[in-house]
Design an enzyme around this catalytic site. Sequence first.
Site, PDB file in Angstrom:
ATOM      1  N   GLU A 137       0.943  -1.178  -0.010  1.00 57.82           N
ATOM      2  CA  GLU A 137      -0.060  -0.029   0.076  1.00 57.82           C
ATOM      3  C   GLU A 137       0.993   1.333  -0.102  1.00 57.82           C
ATOM      4  O   GLU A 137       0.848   2.235  -0.558  1.00 57.82           O
ATOM      5  CB  GLU A 137      -1.116  -0.092   1.247  1.00 57.82           C
ATOM      6  CG  GLU A 137      -2.094  -1.077   1.131  1.00 57.82           C
ATOM      7  CD  GLU A 137      -1.579  -2.257   1.495  1.00 57.82           C
ATOM      8  OE1 GLU A 137      -0.630  -2.548   1.861  1.00 57.82           O
ATOM      9  OE2 GLU A 137      -2.605  -3.315   1.476  1.00 57.82           O
ATOM     10  N   HIS A 180     -10.125  -5.075  10.377  1.00 59.37           N
ATOM     11  CA  HIS A 180     -10.733  -4.978   9.062  1.00 59.37           C
ATOM     12  C   HIS A 180     -12.087  -4.184   8.869  1.00 59.37           C
ATOM     13  O   HIS A 180     -12.782  -4.258   8.298  1.00 59.37           O
ATOM     14  CB  HIS A 180     -11.138  -6.214   8.451  1.00 59.37           C
ATOM     15  CG  HIS A 180      -9.807  -6.590   7.596  1.00 59.37           C
ATOM     16  ND1 HIS A 180      -8.539  -7.151   8.266  1.00 59.37           N
ATOM     17  CD2 HIS A 180      -9.721  -6.987   6.208  1.00 59.37           C
ATOM     18  CE1 HIS A 180      -7.603  -7.482   7.203  1.00 59.37           C
ATOM     19  NE2 HIS A 180      -8.367  -7.421   5.889  1.00 59.37           N
TER      20      HIS A 180
END
Lengths: 327, 333
Positions: free
Chosen positions: A60, A129
């Site tokens: 990322e 998450h």
Amino acid sequence: MANIMYWEAIQRAHDEEMARDPLVICMGEDIGVAGGTYKATKGLYEKYGPLRVMDTPISEGGFTGLAVGASFLGVRPIVEIMSVNFAWLAMDQMFNSAAKVRYMSGGQLTAPCVFRSAGGAAHQLGAQHSARMEKVFMGIAGLRVVTPSNPKQAYGLLKSAIRCDDPVFINEHELMYNMKGEVPDGEYFHPLEGSEVTRAGTDVTLFGYNISVHWCLKAAEILDKQYGISAEVVDLYSLAPLDRAGIKASVSKTHRAVVAEEDEAPVGVGSEVIAIINEECFFELDAAPVRVHSALVPQPYNHTLEKATIPDHEDVVKAVLKMFGKA
Amino acid sequence: MKIEDKKRVLREMVLHRRFEERCYQAYIERKIGGFLHLYPGQEACCNGVMEAARPGHDYVITGYRDHVHAIKCGADPKEVMAELYGKETGSSKGRGGSMHIFDAGKRFMGGYALVGGPFPLAAGIAKAIQLKGGDEIAICFLGDAANNQGTFHETMNMAALWKLPVLFVCENNLYGIGTSIERSTAVIHQHKRVAAYNIPADECDGQDVEIVYQHARKAVDHVRAGNGPYFLELMTYRYRGHSMSDSRGYRSREEEELWKQRDPIFILRDRLIAEGAMTMADYEAIEKETDAYIENEVIKFSEESPEPRVEDLEKYVLADRETQLPWLTGKAA
């Protein structure tokens, strides 16, 4: 008007902009061959090829920085961060490079990047998450933050974000990709600034954004039907900058405010909206503004605990009733 | 390198050295604030590589030790010094400072202060070149310590995977702030680390500008020909501390003296004298002229330039509003 899903609206915005400008590209994990975790880039790989629809490694920080660097030369990258929880790994490049480069170069460089990411609690995804992180992004000078609450906004905000010369973070929600709604047939650009009165009312303003707009709308319905309270719902689709004038206008009319957010309370959207109310229209208030928000815990896995963490429309109703001395 | 080029490069390296030494003095006089990372000792690295590349045409990006890289790309030394003085005439209009020199017109894409941060930015610049189809390359100058960041590995992987036109130049000066490479890094020779990504790599003496040039020639040609990334490691040394607050207690004066005997400017000067291309008197004249230029033009310009206006504090945070109205208001034509 087409009645399409939120993910279809995002896909359409990508497709139109990529067809128009060869320097619009998109990148992210599984967005190409696999079509995207939420289908938001479905079919684009086949249409525009691997140079412009880039399946990235799971890096990322790396691919976000790559997008920022490409944008210095006029490329318009749309970066999908699969889950906002992973955006922590990319924040250095978003904040230190994209958001600051215009300023620290004295206006010479700019980073017209779009960062899209899904946040929010879905179904028992656990602590790493399920985060909501819009509050982290909305305090960064040089970065715009928008958050669509329906397909029309998802389409129009992305269109405007791609065209805008500033870096824009778009906060989406894992539970909203299959939501249906009307989207104009013709090209439509949603303003990146401002707010929207989604339901007019006179007694209290319910401020929401993204998923919490829907709690507010549902709460307004209940308050009207069951308690005779007329609630106005204001959709804060722009979190940075927040719409000071819109917040002031509504509270000056209703004299009461509730801010609903899925995020935890500290240093959040609610804190900021209430600070603006204090600064802009404190003497218009008939009651102290309140926040409806998540509990300050890492998201638990257990279903019952998870449900207890996240607020919903019932919490908004309760907050209003308490404000009116009815609870 | 041709004699004329060598003479020009010597003159440039003297400017780079004296510019940095003058920064030191201005810092002591409190004309310059913040952090100041100086380049003396490493001049052959930037000069050798850029002689093989095309300054002003190729895109260059680096870390915070960035003054010389900017000047070598074509930035006006007056504007670089004015930036250090925080003046409106500075290359970043006084908003950036020493660590954030930019000259977009000369394709110097900036100095960045997060160690390792420029790696993916450089790959992104290369990606843009690839998309646009130009013959430019991206050149990323960073120190050895940056290679211990995750961005190094993430970027090497992507650059190799997508065959991006980027040259990574590692100026291995043996120290990351105040920690020696032996104490921070499992592998001393940095070019070995990119073998894992199938990126061609090379290492050479970073003190001799001609040696750097020869190795950089090969590197630049490789990248420009469309063969993907290349990694060039230059063994060098910074004479001063990491920044101005660093008293260099972590290394011996003997070690410093040893490196100073291989000074990049003196190596080139002595070679040119030995080749009969110049005399010591010529060299001394260069030094004198350089100092006069720095004092009479660079410093004078910086001293006399105006401060930014406080009214303009928020200028440059976002794009000029008037140019963005269709997207901000949704009223697109």
